[in-house]
Design a protein around this motif. Structure first.
Motif, PDB file in Angstrom:
ATOM      1  N   PHE A 241       2.930   2.307 -12.518  1.00 32.72           N
ATOM      2  CA  PHE A 241       2.663   1.648 -11.407  1.00 32.72           C
ATOM      3  C   PHE A 241       3.729   0.587 -11.641  1.00 32.72           C
ATOM      4  O   PHE A 241       3.346  -0.643 -10.997  1.00 32.72           O
ATOM      5  CB  PHE A 241       1.729   0.861 -10.743  1.00 32.72           C
ATOM      6  N   ASP A 242       4.961   0.588 -12.347  1.00 27.51           N
ATOM      7  CA  ASP A 242       5.423  -0.940 -12.789  1.00 27.51           C
ATOM      8  C   ASP A 242       5.871  -2.307 -11.565  1.00 27.51           C
ATOM      9  O   ASP A 242       6.514  -2.628 -11.274  1.00 27.51           O
ATOM     10  CB  ASP A 242       6.956  -0.436 -13.121  1.00 27.51           C
ATOM     11  N   GLU A 243       6.732  -0.706 -10.579  1.00 22.71           N
ATOM     12  CA  GLU A 243       7.203  -1.241  -9.373  1.00 22.71           C
ATOM     13  C   GLU A 243       5.996  -2.364  -8.056  1.00 22.71           C
ATOM     14  O   GLU A 243       6.490  -2.636  -7.987  1.00 22.71           O
ATOM     15  CB  GLU A 243       7.889  -0.394  -8.270  1.00 22.71           C
ATOM     16  N   SER A 244       5.229  -1.320  -8.470  1.00 23.29           N
ATOM     17  CA  SER A 244       4.105  -1.827  -7.652  1.00 23.29           C
ATOM     18  C   SER A 244       3.495  -3.328  -8.339  1.00 23.29           C
ATOM     19  O   SER A 244       3.438  -4.502  -7.921  1.00 23.29           O
ATOM     20  CB  SER A 244       2.383  -1.691  -7.485  1.00 23.29           C
ATOM     21  N   ARG A 245       3.754  -3.530 -10.027  1.00 25.47           N
ATOM     22  CA  ARG A 245       3.459  -4.484 -10.239  1.00 25.47           C
ATOM     23  C   ARG A 245       4.260  -5.782 -10.436  1.00 25.47           C
ATOM     24  O   ARG A 245       3.757  -7.037 -10.169  1.00 25.47           O
ATOM     25  CB  ARG A 245       3.305  -4.025 -12.196  1.00 25.47           C
TER      26      ARG A 245
ATOM     27  N   THR B 252       0.382  -1.243  -0.181  1.00 31.63           N
ATOM     28  CA  THR B 252       0.163   0.100  -0.547  1.00 31.63           C
ATOM     29  C   THR B 252       0.822   1.273   0.746  1.00 31.63           C
ATOM     30  O   THR B 252       0.975   2.140  -1.232  1.00 31.63           O
ATOM     31  CB  THR B 252      -1.034  -0.205   1.510  1.00 31.63           C
ATOM     32  N   SER B 253       1.729   1.035   0.723  1.00 38.82           N
ATOM     33  CA  SER B 253       2.995   2.364   0.833  1.00 38.82           C
ATOM     34  C   SER B 253       3.312   2.801  -0.548  1.00 38.82           C
ATOM     35  O   SER B 253       3.531   3.995  -1.005  1.00 38.82           O
ATOM     36  CB  SER B 253       3.845   1.996   2.001  1.00 38.82           C
ATOM     37  N   LEU B 254       3.748   1.194  -1.666  1.00 40.95           N
ATOM     38  CA  LEU B 254       4.538   1.075  -2.532  1.00 40.95           C
ATOM     39  C   LEU B 254       3.749   2.420  -3.467  1.00 40.95           C
ATOM     40  O   LEU B 254       3.547   3.162  -4.585  1.00 40.95           O
ATOM     41  CB  LEU B 254       4.880   0.391  -2.752  1.00 40.95           C
ATOM     42  N   VAL B 255       2.769   1.190  -3.827  1.00 38.95           N
ATOM     43  CA  VAL B 255       1.415   2.322  -3.878  1.00 38.95           C
ATOM     44  C   VAL B 255       1.422   3.652  -4.244  1.00 38.95           C
ATOM     45  O   VAL B 255       1.249   4.100  -5.055  1.00 38.95           O
ATOM     46  CB  VAL B 255      -0.204   1.603  -4.485  1.00 38.95           C
ATOM     47  N   GLN B 256       1.408   4.094  -3.260  1.00 37.16           N
ATOM     48  CA  GLN B 256       0.895   5.699  -2.652  1.00 37.16           C
ATOM     49  C   GLN B 256       2.000   6.555  -3.256  1.00 37.16           C
ATOM     50  O   GLN B 256       1.524   7.415  -3.853  1.00 37.16           O
ATOM     51  CB  GLN B 256       0.987   5.458  -1.047  1.00 37.16           C
ATOM     52  N   LEU B 257       3.462   5.686  -2.741  1.00 34.83           N
ATOM     53  CA  LEU B 257       4.723   6.130  -3.304  1.00 34.83           C
ATOM     54  C   LEU B 257       4.608   6.562  -5.370  1.00 34.83           C
ATOM     55  O   LEU B 257       4.740   7.977  -5.278  1.00 34.83           O
ATOM     56  CB  LEU B 257       5.966   5.367  -3.007  1.00 34.83           C
TER      57      LEU B 257
END
Length: 167
Positions: free
Chosen positions: A145-149, A64-69
């Protein structure tokens, strides 16, 4: 004369078979030992489930933090692109005006040395537009959102491996 079989109770012998029952231990366990063994297995399974849930909740929080960032980064890059495109828009308008003015001056000063000044003016505007386009293209790489994926795919693979391991 009485034989040893006469004094003892009759003994029943079960037929021997090659079939082995996997649920029956060959060692002589009492019912209490089996209950204790099942209880230990249950506690081990419960601890493993609690550890999995703790890991999953920690991962979900980090995800969730990663998606927000990444969402913030996307908004910032998007706003920068909009600003650069506004600048590019006005530069494009000024380029068109300059080309028109240049064509008019070309007709008027056909045989004078204004060509060199006008050529430099056009080339500088083209370089500015090219630089803004390159900067906007570099900012486009930050969108998404490459890192989130990647994290979601990795988590899915870990969960799949965990279920395969449990079987």
């Amino acid at each position: 004369m009485a034989g040893p079989q006469d004094s003892e109770q009759p003994q029943w012998h079960e037929p021997q078979s090659d079939h082995h029952d996997p649920y029956q231990d060959e060692s002589p366990h009492t019912g209490a030992d089996q209950v204790e063994s099942l209880t230990q297995e249950f506690y081990a399974l419960r601890e493993r489930a609690e550890a999995t849930m703790t890991l999953a909740s920690a991962w979900a929080e980090n995800f969730t933090s990663l998606v927000q960032l990444e969402f913030r980064r996307t908004l910032q890059a998007g706003s920068r692109i909009v600003v650069m495109l506004l600048v590019l828009f006005f530069l494009a308008i000024s380029l068109i005006v300059s080309i028109c003015a240049g064509l008019g001056l070309l007709g008027y000063y056909f045989f004078q040395s204004i060509y060199a000044g006008f050529g430099i003016f056009l080339i500088s505007q083209l370089l500015m537009i090219g630089g803004l386009l390159l900067a906007a293209n570099n900012l486009k790489k930050l969108l998404g959102f490459d890192e989130s994926r990647r994290q979601a795919k990795e988590a899915l693979e870990d969960v799949t491996a965990l279920f395969k391991q449990a079987d």
